[in-house]
Design an enzyme around this catalytic site. Structure first.
Site, PDB file in Angstrom:
ATOM      1  N   ASP A 196       0.842  -1.205   0.000  1.00  0.00           N
ATOM      2  CA  ASP A 196       0.000   0.000   0.000  1.00  0.00           C
ATOM      3  C   ASP A 196       0.877   1.256   0.000  1.00  0.00           C
ATOM      4  OD1 ASP A 196      -2.894   0.971   0.558  1.00  0.00           O
ATOM      5  OD2 ASP A 196      -1.715   2.056   2.036  1.00  0.00           O
ATOM      6  N   GLU A 246       1.729  -0.504  -4.945  1.00  0.00           N
ATOM      7  CA  GLU A 246       0.756   0.544  -5.286  1.00  0.00           C
ATOM      8  C   GLU A 246       1.559   1.835  -5.409  1.00  0.00           C
ATOM      9  OE1 GLU A 246      -3.183   2.982  -3.807  1.00  0.00           O
ATOM     10  OE2 GLU A 246      -1.580   2.502  -2.419  1.00  0.00           O
TER      11      GLU A 246
HETATM   12  C1  NOJ Z   1      -4.303   3.188  -0.710  1.00  0.00           C
HETATM   13  C2  NOJ Z   1      -5.475   2.282  -0.481  1.00  0.00           C
HETATM   14  O1  NOJ Z   1      -5.786   1.642  -1.687  1.00  0.00           O
HETATM   15  C3  NOJ Z   1      -6.591   3.153   0.040  1.00  0.00           C
HETATM   16  O2  NOJ Z   1      -7.818   2.477   0.090  1.00  0.00           O
HETATM   17  C4  NOJ Z   1      -6.192   3.664   1.396  1.00  0.00           C
HETATM   18  O3  NOJ Z   1      -7.179   4.563   1.875  1.00  0.00           O
HETATM   19  C5  NOJ Z   1      -4.846   4.397   1.342  1.00  0.00           C
HETATM   20  N1  NOJ Z   1      -3.861   3.709   0.550  1.00  0.00           N
HETATM   21  C6  NOJ Z   1      -4.289   4.568   2.732  1.00  0.00           C
HETATM   22  O4  NOJ Z   1      -3.874   3.326   3.243  1.00  0.00           O
END
Ligand code: NOJ
Length: 523
Positions: A196, A246
Site C-alpha cells: 500500500d 501501489e
Molecule cells: C491506498 C489504499 O488503496 C486506500 O484504500 C487507502 O485509503 C490508502 N492507501 C491509505 O492506506
C-alpha cells in the site's frame, strides 16, 4: 523457460467487507468468501489479492492496521485465513495479502505506547514534533491538515486520516518489524504482497513545504528503493513469491525504477486506469507502458478499477472518461448503457495485452458506481474530509435474488448490507448472469478461459496492425489479434480465420463502435 505466474496472471481483488457475508451481520467475511470460492474458480482467475483483513478500528476500512499478524473478528480468525489459503491453493488460486507500511492504526500498540509517555522509545517510530503550530502545511491525501495535536501538545504526521499515524522509516525497528511481517505471511503460504502507498514511506526530515515545482518532500524519495531491495532479497528466499506495489507516480520513468530487477516484481498501472476512452491516448499509454517495463524487464499490469476509483462502467459512460481523485465528477450525467458497452470492450482490451491483468470484484458483473448513497450512510473518511467518496465502488456484491441483500448475506440475516445496494442490481447478480451468453459475467469467463488457451496471449509481444482511424488493432504472437473500435462508425475486420469472442454483436462483417473482438488470423 516457465513463466513466473505473476508475469501474466489474472489477479482478482477481494474487498472482504463486500464480497460475501457468511455470518449474517451485513459485512463480508472469510466464511462467506470460502463458500463463494467456486465463483472465482469458475471465473478462472489465477490469484486473489485480499484487501486488508487485519484487526482494525476501521477508520479507513482496514487500511488502519492494529495488528498485522491476525484477522479482524468481523472477518473471522487466523485459522480461517489459513484454511482459505489452503482451499484457494487446492483450487489452483494463489493468494496475495495487502501490507500497509506507510502507517499503522492509532490503536496499534506502538502508537498507544508512544502516546502513553513523552519519552517512550516508540515515539521515534512516528513523526512527532513539538510546537505551537503544526510543523508545516502538508495536507492529508484525504483533505484537511496532515498533522494532529496530541494531548501533550506535540504534533504527529498522518498523510491519511488522524487515525493512521505515519511511520518513520529511518528507524531500524520499523524496517525489522515489516521484514518480520512479510516473513509471517510468506510462511503462512501467501504467494505475494500488495504494498500500500508504496512510494510514500520516506519523508524529508527537514519537513519543507510541498513546492510547486522541484523535489517533493514525501513522494518517491530515494530511500524507498533500498527498502524494496531488502524486501526482494527476502521474497527471493521463498519459491515464487511476488511483491506488487501501489505506486501512483505520473512520471513513467520514475515509476519503472520500482520495477528494476532487484526491486518489486510488478506495480499497478494507474496510467492505464486513468486514461480516457480515446484511441490515440490509449495507444500512447500502451506503448509507454510496454516500453518502460521492457527497459527494466518487468511485466506490465493492466488495471481498470479497484476499491478507490470510480467503476469503469460509470467512468466510460460520462463525457469525460478520464479518472483522477481531484475530479471524481460524482453526480455528472452517466450513460450506463454506453459505459457498459465500453467496459465490455475494455475488458477484451486489458485481458489481451501482454502482462498481468487485474479484475476488481464486481467488474466481472458490470457493476456501476453507486452514486446516490445517502450521505448519512456513507462510511469513507475521504468523503467526510474532501466531499469525494469511494463508497460507491465498495457496495456489497449481488449474488442472487430480486432484492437486496441479493444473496450477499444468508437468508434471514439480522444485518443489512453495510452499504445499500441499488435495487436495479437484480439484473446484475451472479445467478441472473450465469449462463446468459450476452452477460458481462460470461464475457469475462470466456475471455479468461481463452486467455489461458491461446498461445499468442502467452507471448510478451504486441505488434500494432494498420486499421481504420479511431480503432486499435494488434497481434499477440502468431495468429491472435484484438481489434477495438473506438470510433463512431463501424469498421472492417482484418482477414481472419475465426472470431474467438466479441464484446458486443457484430454488424454483419463489421465491428460496431465501442466494440472489441478477438480473432484468430489466417496463417
Ligand atoms: C491506498 C489504499 O488503496 C486506500 O484504500 C487507502 O485509503 C490508502 N492507501 C491509505 O492506506
Amino acid at each position: 523457460m516457465a513463466t513466473h505466474w505473476w508475469r501474466d496472471a489474472v489477479i482478482y481483488q477481494i474487498y472482504p467487507r463486500s464480497f460475501a457475508d457468511g455470518d449474517g451481520d451485513g459485512i463480508g467475511d472469510l466464511a462467506g468468501l470460502r463458500r463463494r470460492l467456486g465463483h472465482l474458480a469458475d471465473l478462472g482467475v489465477d490469484a486473489i489479492w485480499m484487501s486488508p483483513w487485519y484487526p482494525s478500528p476501521m477508520a479507513d476500512a482496514g487500511y488502519d492496521v492494529a495488528d498485522f499478524r491476525d484477522i479482524d473478528p468481523v472477518f473471522g480468525t487466523m485459522a480461517e485465513a489459513r484454511a482459505l489459503i489452503r482451499e484457494a491453493h487446492a483450487a489452483g488460486i494463489r493468494l496475495i495479502v495487502d501490507i500497509v507500511p506507510n502507517h499503522v492504526s492509532a490503536d496499534h500498540p506502538w502508537f498507544a505506547a508512544a502516546l502513553a509517555a513523552p519519552d517512550a522509545p516508540e515515539r521515534d517510530y512516528f513523526w512527532f514534533r513539538p510546537g505551537d503550530q503544526a510543523p508545516n502545511g502538508w495536507r492529508s491525501e484525504f483533505g484537511g491538515p496532515a498533522w494532529t495535536r496530541t494531548p501533550n501538545g506535540d504534533w504527529y504526521l498522518h498523510l491519511f486520516t488522524p487515525e493512521q499515524p505515519d511511520l518513520n522509516w529511518d528507524h531500524p525497528d520499523v524496517r525489522a518489524e515489516f521484514e518480520s511481517i512479510l516473513r509471517f505471511w510468506f510462511d503462512a503460504g501467501a504467494d505475494g504482497i500488495r504494498i500500500d502507498s508504496a512510494a510514500l514511506l520516506f519523508k524529508d526530515p527537514a519537513l519543507p513545504e510541498v513546492p510547486e515545482n522541484g523535489p517533493h518532500p514525501y513522494h518517491d524519495l530515494a530511500g524507498v528503493h533500498e527498502i524494496y531491495r531488502s524486501w526482494r532479497r527476502l521474497a527471493d528466499g521463498y519459491p515464487d513469491r511476488a511483491l506488487i506495489g501501489e505506486v501512483w507516480l505520473p512520471d513513467a520513468e520514475r515509476f519503472a525504477r520500482y520495477l528494476r530487477p532487484d526491486e518489486l516484481h510488478a506495480a499497478f498501472n494507474f496510467d492505464f486506469l486513468g486514461c480516457a476512452w480515446d484511441p490515440a491516448l490509449l495507444r500512447a499509454c500502451i506503448d509507454r507502458t510496454l516500453q518502460v517495463h521492457a527497459a527494466v524487464g518487468a511485466p506490465a499490469t493492466w488495471v481498470l478499477s479497484n476499491h478507490d476509483v470510480t467503476r469503469q462502467v460509470t467512468r466510460y459512460g460520462r463525457s469525460d472518461t478520464t479518472f483522477s481523485f481531484a475530479t471524481k465528477r460524482e453526480g455528472t450525467p452517466v450513460d450506463l448503457e454506453l459505459g457498459t458497452r465500453r467496459a465490455r470492450a475494455a475488458a477484451l482490451l486489458s485481458l489481451s495485452l501482454p502482462g498481468a491483468a487485474y479484475v476488481y470484484q464486481g467488474e466481472e458483473l458490470g457493476l456501476w458506481e453507486h452514486e446516490s448513497i445517502p450521505p448519512a450512510l456513507r462510511q469513507d473518511p475521504m468523503w467526510a474530509r474532501s466531499g469525494h467518496g469511494r463508497d460507491g465502488c465498495r457496495v456489497p456484491l449481488p449474488w442472487s435474488g430480486d432484492e437486496p441483500p441479493f444473496g450477499f448475506s444468508p437468508t434471514g440475516a439480522a444485518g443489512s448490507p453495510w452499504l445499500p445496494q441499488p435495487p436495479e442490481w437484480k439484473d446484475l447478480t451472479v445467478a441472473a448472469q450465469s449462463g446468459d451468453p450476452s452477460s458481462m459475467l460470461e464475457l469475462y469467463r470466456t475471455a479468461i478461459r481463452l486467455r489461458r488457451a491461446e498461445p499468442g496471449l502467452h507471448t510478451p509481444e504486441l505488434t500494432w496492425l494498420p486499421t481504420a482511424p479511431g480503432a486499435l488493432a494488434y497481434t499477440r504472437g502468431p495468429g491472435f489479434a484484438c481489434v477495438v473500435n473506438l470510433s463512431a462508425a463501424p469498421i472492417a475486420l482484418p482477414d481472419h480465420e475465426t472470431r474467438l469472442l466479441a464484446s458486443s454483436p457484430l454488424d454483419g462483417e463489421l465491428l460496431p463502435p465501442d466494440t472489441a473482438v478477438w480473432l484468430r488470423l489466417r496463417n
